[in-house]
Design a protein around this motif. Structure first.
Motif, PDB file in Angstrom:
ATOM      1  N   THR A 155       0.848  -1.183   0.000  1.00 17.43           N
ATOM      2  CA  THR A 155       0.000   0.000   0.000  1.00 17.43           C
ATOM      3  C   THR A 155       0.892   1.244   0.000  1.00 17.43           C
ATOM      4  O   THR A 155       2.081   1.160   0.313  1.00 17.43           O
ATOM      5  CB  THR A 155      -0.910   0.027   1.242  1.00 17.43           C
ATOM      6  OG1 THR A 155      -0.098   0.154   2.421  1.00 17.43           O
ATOM      7  CG2 THR A 155      -1.717  -1.261   1.333  1.00 17.43           C
ATOM      8  N   PRO A 156       0.338   2.396  -0.333  1.00 18.09           N
ATOM      9  CA  PRO A 156       1.171   3.613  -0.364  1.00 18.09           C
ATOM     10  C   PRO A 156       1.573   4.139   1.004  1.00 18.09           C
ATOM     11  O   PRO A 156       2.400   5.053   1.089  1.00 18.09           O
ATOM     12  CB  PRO A 156       0.280   4.624  -1.094  1.00 18.09           C
ATOM     13  CG  PRO A 156      -1.104   4.136  -0.886  1.00 18.09           C
ATOM     14  CD  PRO A 156      -1.024   2.641  -0.832  1.00 18.09           C
ATOM     15  N   THR A 161       5.104   6.603   0.465  1.00 19.93           N
ATOM     16  CA  THR A 161       4.793   8.031   0.552  1.00 19.93           C
ATOM     17  C   THR A 161       5.974   8.817   1.109  1.00 19.93           C
ATOM     18  O   THR A 161       6.276   9.936   0.657  1.00 19.93           O
ATOM     19  CB  THR A 161       3.549   8.234   1.426  1.00 19.93           C
ATOM     20  OG1 THR A 161       2.452   7.521   0.861  1.00 19.93           O
ATOM     21  CG2 THR A 161       3.203   9.718   1.516  1.00 19.93           C
ATOM     22  N   TRP A 292      -1.025   2.888  -5.651  1.00 17.13           N
ATOM     23  CA  TRP A 292      -2.385   3.377  -5.429  1.00 17.13           C
ATOM     24  C   TRP A 292      -3.430   2.599  -6.198  1.00 17.13           C
ATOM     25  O   TRP A 292      -4.551   2.399  -5.701  1.00 17.13           O
ATOM     26  CB  TRP A 292      -2.490   4.859  -5.799  1.00 17.13           C
ATOM     27  CG  TRP A 292      -1.990   5.774  -4.724  1.00 17.13           C
ATOM     28  CD1 TRP A 292      -0.742   6.330  -4.649  1.00 17.13           C
ATOM     29  CD2 TRP A 292      -2.689   6.237  -3.574  1.00 17.13           C
ATOM     30  NE1 TRP A 292      -0.631   7.113  -3.525  1.00 17.13           N
ATOM     31  CE2 TRP A 292      -1.809   7.068  -2.833  1.00 17.13           C
ATOM     32  CE3 TRP A 292      -3.978   6.018  -3.082  1.00 17.13           C
ATOM     33  CZ2 TRP A 292      -2.204   7.681  -1.656  1.00 17.13           C
ATOM     34  CZ3 TRP A 292      -4.360   6.634  -1.896  1.00 17.13           C
ATOM     35  CH2 TRP A 292      -3.457   7.450  -1.189  1.00 17.13           C
TER      36      TRP A 292
END
Length: 293
Positions: A155-156, A161, A292
């Motif tokens: 996941t980001p 991130t 994403w």
């Protein structure tokens, strides 16, 4: 050598015959030979690969050092500067095509291959197959035949991130350094260049930790189906490009500390900056499409 009087920049610099291309090709021969034999089970292949890489990198160091001496000696005029710019432009274009092929593979797998495998015809062969990209539905990470072990998707949040923020920040610090060089402020240029190099190093460490997390906690491996192969292919090759770009910026920074480059003549700096900004842009696309979607 140039056919001009000493101390005058030649219209075009013609180098003397060099051994470097042949020596570089020899090193690459041992790299390819060793890699091909190693993956086919020959234990000596890894030694050939290591020898070839050390040889090749040694040749590059000598070759680039010679080019730096020629540049600082005033041998490179306007025509050579143009050839460098065109060469770097075509090199970055080839890298765009390189990543374009990988992004296309990801799009093709998601948009065509998986839906085709879930068609009515294939439903008779794989009745338990779910034609959904793993990141879009929980539990769709194994294979009906048990060939692919169940895994969790990336996941980001938060490592990707964080790395996005690091790369974007490095683009800012590099731009500040460039403007400082044009303004003749070498101290400021060097300071922000070291910040850029440090941000690149931190990015690589964060990505290394991300891989450790993916492998040991998510069971996400290169063998985890098409999702795993495209994930590591895109992020791994991008990480390698970050490593190469970081080395470029590191050597440019060391040259700046030696007094190289001026406000008027600094394409070595610009070429490395072009490459780094390209790496930044690729990561933004990768961040959206891989983490994403």
């Amino acid at each position: 050598m140039s056919s001009t009087t000493s101390g005058v920049t030649p219209y075009y610099f013609v180098p003397s015959p060099s051994r470097h291309p042949a020596m570089a090709a020899l090193g690459l021969f041992f790299v390819i030979l060793g890699a091909s034999q190693w993956v086919n089970g020959a234990d000596w292949g890894k030694y050939s690969l290591a020898f070839g890489m050390v040889w090749f990198l040694g040749v590059l160091f000598q070759w680039f050092s010679e080019a730096v001496r020629e540049s600082e000696g005033g041998q490179y005029g306007h025509k050579v500067d143009l050839s460098f710019r065109w060469s770097m432009s075509w090199f970055i274009f080839s890298e765009v095509m390189f990543f374009g092929a990988f992004f296309t593979a990801l799009w093709w797998a998601r948009g065509h291959s998986i839906p085709a495998l879930g068609s009515v015809e294939n439903a008779l062969l794989w009745p338990d197959f779910k034609a959904v990209w793993p990141s879009l539905a929980a539990g769709v990470t194994g294979s009906p035949a048990g060939i692919v072990e169940p895994f969790l998707t990336m996941t980001p949040f938060w490592l990707p991130t964080i790395n996005t923020a690091l790369l974007l920040s490095s683009g800012v610090t590099l731009t500040i350094a460039h403007h400082a060089l044009i303004a003749g402020n070498r101290t400021k240029t060097i300071g922000f260049m070291w910040m850029t190099v440090l941000l690149g190093i931190v990015f690589l460490f964060v990505q290394g930790y991300e891989y450790f997390h993916a492998y040991h906690e998510l069971n996400l491996k290169l063998t985890s189906g098409v999702y795993g192969s495209t994930f590591y292919m895109l992020t791994g090759f991008h990480g390698f490009h970050v490593f190469v770009g970081m080395l470029m910026l590191l050597f440019i920074t060391l040259r700046l500390q030696k007094g190289h480059f001026t406000a008027e003549r600094h394409f070595g700096f610009e070429g490395a900056a072009w490459y780094w900004h390209f790496v930044d842009v690729v990561w933004l696309g990768l961040y959206v499409l891989v983490y994403w979607l």
